[in-house]
Design a protein around this motif. Sequence first.
Motif, PDB file in Angstrom:
ATOM      1  N   VAL A 223      75.825  41.027  53.656  1.00 21.17           N
ATOM      2  CA  VAL A 223      76.228  39.766  54.549  1.00 21.17           C
ATOM      3  C   VAL A 223      75.284  38.838  55.007  1.00 21.17           C
ATOM      4  O   VAL A 223      74.961  37.559  54.667  1.00 21.17           O
ATOM      5  CB  VAL A 223      76.970  39.969  55.762  1.00 21.17           C
ATOM      6  CG1 VAL A 223      77.233  38.560  56.469  1.00 21.17           C
ATOM      7  CG2 VAL A 223      78.277  40.787  55.262  1.00 21.17           C
ATOM      8  N   LEU A 224      74.322  39.490  55.877  1.00 27.99           N
ATOM      9  CA  LEU A 224      72.898  38.723  56.172  1.00 27.99           C
ATOM     10  C   LEU A 224      72.019  38.426  55.181  1.00 27.99           C
ATOM     11  O   LEU A 224      71.601  37.053  54.841  1.00 27.99           O
ATOM     12  CB  LEU A 224      72.414  39.266  57.391  1.00 27.99           C
ATOM     13  CG  LEU A 224      73.388  39.465  58.690  1.00 27.99           C
ATOM     14  CD1 LEU A 224      72.440  40.121  59.574  1.00 27.99           C
ATOM     15  CD2 LEU A 224      73.882  38.185  59.239  1.00 27.99           C
ATOM     16  N   THR A 225      71.381  39.510  54.537  1.00 29.44           N
ATOM     17  CA  THR A 225      70.169  39.201  53.675  1.00 29.44           C
ATOM     18  C   THR A 225      70.736  38.447  52.351  1.00 29.44           C
ATOM     19  O   THR A 225      69.825  37.382  52.052  1.00 29.44           O
ATOM     20  CB  THR A 225      69.822  40.354  53.500  1.00 29.44           C
ATOM     21  OG1 THR A 225      69.235  41.139  54.516  1.00 29.44           O
ATOM     22  CG2 THR A 225      68.539  40.266  52.498  1.00 29.44           C
ATOM     23  N   ASN A 228      71.020  34.740  53.128  1.00 28.73           N
ATOM     24  CA  ASN A 228      69.749  34.071  53.875  1.00 28.73           C
ATOM     25  C   ASN A 228      70.440  33.619  55.009  1.00 28.73           C
ATOM     26  O   ASN A 228      70.095  32.470  55.589  1.00 28.73           O
ATOM     27  CB  ASN A 228      69.629  32.869  53.029  1.00 28.73           C
ATOM     28  CG  ASN A 228      68.784  33.491  51.690  1.00 28.73           C
ATOM     29  OD1 ASN A 228      68.049  34.249  51.792  1.00 28.73           O
ATOM     30  ND2 ASN A 228      69.080  32.893  50.577  1.00 28.73           N
ATOM     31  N   ILE A 229      71.142  34.400  55.821  1.00 32.60           N
ATOM     32  CA  ILE A 229      71.920  33.955  57.578  1.00 32.60           C
ATOM     33  C   ILE A 229      70.686  34.170  58.152  1.00 32.60           C
ATOM     34  O   ILE A 229      70.354  35.492  58.520  1.00 32.60           O
ATOM     35  CB  ILE A 229      73.317  34.574  57.531  1.00 32.60           C
ATOM     36  CG1 ILE A 229      73.911  34.084  56.517  1.00 32.60           C
ATOM     37  CG2 ILE A 229      73.610  34.363  58.815  1.00 32.60           C
ATOM     38  CD1 ILE A 229      75.344  34.941  56.620  1.00 32.60           C
ATOM     39  N   ASN A 273      82.177  29.830  55.784  1.00 34.27           N
ATOM     40  CA  ASN A 273      81.286  30.529  54.858  1.00 34.27           C
ATOM     41  C   ASN A 273      80.961  31.875  55.438  1.00 34.27           C
ATOM     42  O   ASN A 273      80.845  32.648  54.537  1.00 34.27           O
ATOM     43  CB  ASN A 273      79.996  29.721  55.098  1.00 34.27           C
ATOM     44  CG  ASN A 273      80.025  27.936  54.424  1.00 34.27           C
ATOM     45  OD1 ASN A 273      81.062  27.983  53.617  1.00 34.27           O
ATOM     46  ND2 ASN A 273      78.975  27.436  54.647  1.00 34.27           N
ATOM     47  N   TYR A 274      80.707  32.000  56.724  1.00 33.31           N
ATOM     48  CA  TYR A 274      80.337  33.318  57.302  1.00 33.31           C
ATOM     49  C   TYR A 274      81.451  34.415  56.893  1.00 33.31           C
ATOM     50  O   TYR A 274      81.111  35.267  56.511  1.00 33.31           O
ATOM     51  CB  TYR A 274      80.183  33.338  58.711  1.00 33.31           C
ATOM     52  CG  TYR A 274      78.836  32.734  59.145  1.00 33.31           C
ATOM     53  CD1 TYR A 274      77.988  32.202  58.072  1.00 33.31           C
ATOM     54  CD2 TYR A 274      78.435  32.358  60.485  1.00 33.31           C
ATOM     55  CE1 TYR A 274      76.599  31.707  58.546  1.00 33.31           C
ATOM     56  CE2 TYR A 274      77.255  31.951  60.785  1.00 33.31           C
ATOM     57  CZ  TYR A 274      76.372  31.407  59.904  1.00 33.31           C
ATOM     58  OH  TYR A 274      75.213  30.856  60.228  1.00 33.31           O
ATOM     59  N   VAL A 275      82.748  33.945  57.238  1.00 35.13           N
ATOM     60  CA  VAL A 275      83.755  34.813  56.806  1.00 35.13           C
ATOM     61  C   VAL A 275      83.983  35.000  55.676  1.00 35.13           C
ATOM     62  O   VAL A 275      84.347  36.095  55.025  1.00 35.13           O
ATOM     63  CB  VAL A 275      85.119  33.976  57.421  1.00 35.13           C
ATOM     64  CG1 VAL A 275      86.326  35.064  57.004  1.00 35.13           C
ATOM     65  CG2 VAL A 275      85.229  34.318  58.895  1.00 35.13           C
TER      66      VAL A 275
END
Length: 430
Positions: A223-225, A228-229, A273-275
């Motif tokens: 999710v994060l890496t 690029n969050i 976007n995050y979801v």
Amino acid sequence: MNRDNIKHVIIDQKEVYLNNPIVRRDYGLEEKVNYCFVGIRRTGKSYMMYQQIKDLEESGVPRNEILYVSFEDERLLEATAEDLNVILEVGLEMAGDGKKPYIFLDEVQSVVGWEKFVRRLADTKYRINITGSNSRMLSHEIASTLGGRFMIVQVFPYSFHEYLHAFGKEKDYLRVLSTSEKAEVSKYYDQYVKYGAFPELVDIRNKRDYLNSIYQTVYIGDVLTRNNITNDFAVRLILKKIAESVMNPISYSRLANIVNSTGTGVGKQTVINYVGYMMDAYLLFSIQNYAAKMVEKETSPKYYFMDTGLLGLLVLNSETAQLENLVAIELTRRYGIENVYYFESNVEIDFYVPEEKLAIQVSYSVLDDMDTKERDLKAFKKLRNYFPDVECLLITNSEESEIEYDDFRVSAIPAWKWLLQKKNEPFPGS
């Protein structure tokens, strides 16, 4: 990459699938089909390949004609499309006599340009199977690139039947009679709901810590890496709120307002976007309101976690939420995500499967809770105004009964028993 190094990696990895014990999964795989296995990390996609490899060996295929490569190996982190060609060359060399090896590429989405490579192999009549942990592998662009040459199979954590089988429990628990057998199946069911069903958990004592390591791998890595969050706080808050709202629809606007109330400014599109990234990683999936208009279907779904154990990490006193989440997973496994809905239009129904004419309410305890019982039965009655021939099912944690209400019957069945019933088996008393 160096050809000799690639060859060493392939030889080393062969020991993995040769020495791993196999618990056969309840997926009917055909012999002459190329498969693309997708799903959350650690859900057993690799073992689907190991199972196929074992079947090939049992049918007489020599080991040198089987090429398995896992791209999670740190030695292949920098692999490119050109390296894929080198891997094929090594496979052809090892197979010998001009034979085409059977090819298994694990987590191949890590390699840029993999789509065209695997399509070329399929076009030239190689038997090839691939896995991936990102739903972008199912995007229209990639599906078009693969051109219908692969059958896509979503791999879930263990079903309850598979879970019992992994523990060596082969009894027909649907015909349980003795008190000790009921206690046994209840013990495994409670564990199944609380800690979820990732295959490797079967052999782990400290299940919560292992679950947390899976969660961190998916959350941080996928999710994060991968996306690029940098706003970790906003993502964690959104995920926490979704976990707390598992049994209810929640909109992007509501999620954005919650994050903004903490002083962390995010727009609605950022939340979308995050979801989306969480769903790409198979951490979450969603179902839509069957009765809603198109826009509302897309913007106010109900979200569920791909495994009940992951939900339990994020919510205290989560038994009721985990039970409903468990039913959502099983319905999706049986009927496909595109065929499972909730229904909300002057009546609230937890799950509705239109193709099966099946409506389900989930209540942890219902028979001794008259308010809950009356609420669920009235909801079924209202739904029958829309769909008079719908079958109504109450799934509970442990209670079982046949309930006559007005002019129709409702089966109340414990979740463990429903989980062990085959897809088209009748419910008790029907």
